[in-house]
Write an enzyme that holds these catalytic residues in place. Sequence first.
Site, PDB file in Angstrom:
ATOM      1  N   GLU A   1      13.459  54.552  76.005  1.00  0.00           N
ATOM      2  CA  GLU A   1      13.353  54.398  77.460  1.00  0.00           C
ATOM      3  C   GLU A   1      14.749  54.256  78.051  1.00  0.00           C
ATOM      4  OE1 GLU A   1      10.882  51.437  79.312  1.00  0.00           O
ATOM      5  OE2 GLU A   1       9.301  51.622  77.782  1.00  0.00           O
TER       6      GLU A   1
ATOM      7  N   GLU B   1       8.661  46.291  73.330  1.00  0.00           N
ATOM      8  CA  GLU B   1       9.371  45.206  74.013  1.00  0.00           C
ATOM      9  C   GLU B   1       8.713  43.843  73.822  1.00  0.00           C
ATOM     10  OE1 GLU B   1      10.360  46.051  78.057  1.00  0.00           O
ATOM     11  OE2 GLU B   1      11.514  47.849  77.554  1.00  0.00           O
TER      12      GLU B   1
END
Length: 362
Positions: free
Chosen positions: A245, A134
């Site tokens: 995720e 991320e």
Amino acid sequence: MVFVSRVLPFLVVISAVAAQERVYQGFNSGAFFSSNKPKVQSDFEDEFNAARALHFSPGTFSSVRLYTNVQTGTTNTPIEAFQAAINTNTSMLLGIWCSGTTTISNELAALKSAVDKFGTKFTDLVIAISVGSEDMYRLSESGIENNAGIGAGPDTIVSFIREVRTAIEGTGLASKPVGHVDSWSAWANSSNEAVIEEVDFLGMDLYPYYEKDQDNRIENAEAIFEDLHNRTLSAAGNKPVWITETGWPFDGPTSGNATATPENSKAYWDTIACKYLGRTNVWWYNLRDTNPAIEEKFAVSKAVSAETTFNLTCAAGSGAPATINTDLSKGVSSDKKDGAAQLMGSMGMVGLVAVLSAVFML
């Protein structure tokens, strides 16, 4: 003899299809607890064993996604999750931490040390290497708005990916895919195309719960997930997209129109986990809560045990892997399940048709 001559090729075909279509399912695991205390080998082993033992689990959760190769509190000592994975036969999506740094030398030193120390016991369990997590999202407008922390831009990530590829040349990791994990929004952002061109796979983090700019009630979660997943697939082109995720918290603050309850966690599991487990690589968020940066509670396991915060059973016909660990009085019972049934569940309809076609052609 006729029976044997027909059954043996059938088994060969099953093995071949299974090898070609093997998919992984597991959980994410951070390097430390919410108190910032480092996890040690026994902590990781507790997690990996609990993941396998979850009551009414659809298939076996025998994989883990890690965020770093370095043991917390050290400079470049290999994370103790490696030994725990070897002891429990847990496959690994390795992670290299890239945000807030200009070098990944310590990450690579820890990785090289693990290869030298453990050899094939380690490298055989490695699925792939994710360079970053991320990082590009953190630099985005929404990442800055959400105080996501220091990130890294696409040029930095591309440079690190190339550095990783160079570092693993000539080692037991040389053939492993090298990719990057980021939010769906980072992948859909055309300014990050250079990373897509560089990677072997895209890891996608996607939480409808956090999509506050949409009507993100649990009733709309599946539609939101599919829309954003499809945008990622479109951006990826011919590169594989793995779900690295996703999840829905059972406790925590309201996020837009989304509420965190055990019932909503279960509803999200039914619509997303039961739809994708056995079809693509999935690392669910999460087995237990250890991230000090978030208030929400996502843990599937209660107190790192086989007991769960909601029922993991997937509906018949969902296509999810076969349910295991159903005998609560005797603990884990996956060894009692029909191995062929679990295999068929993970193969999906396409694999099953291929096997049956081959059998009837014998």
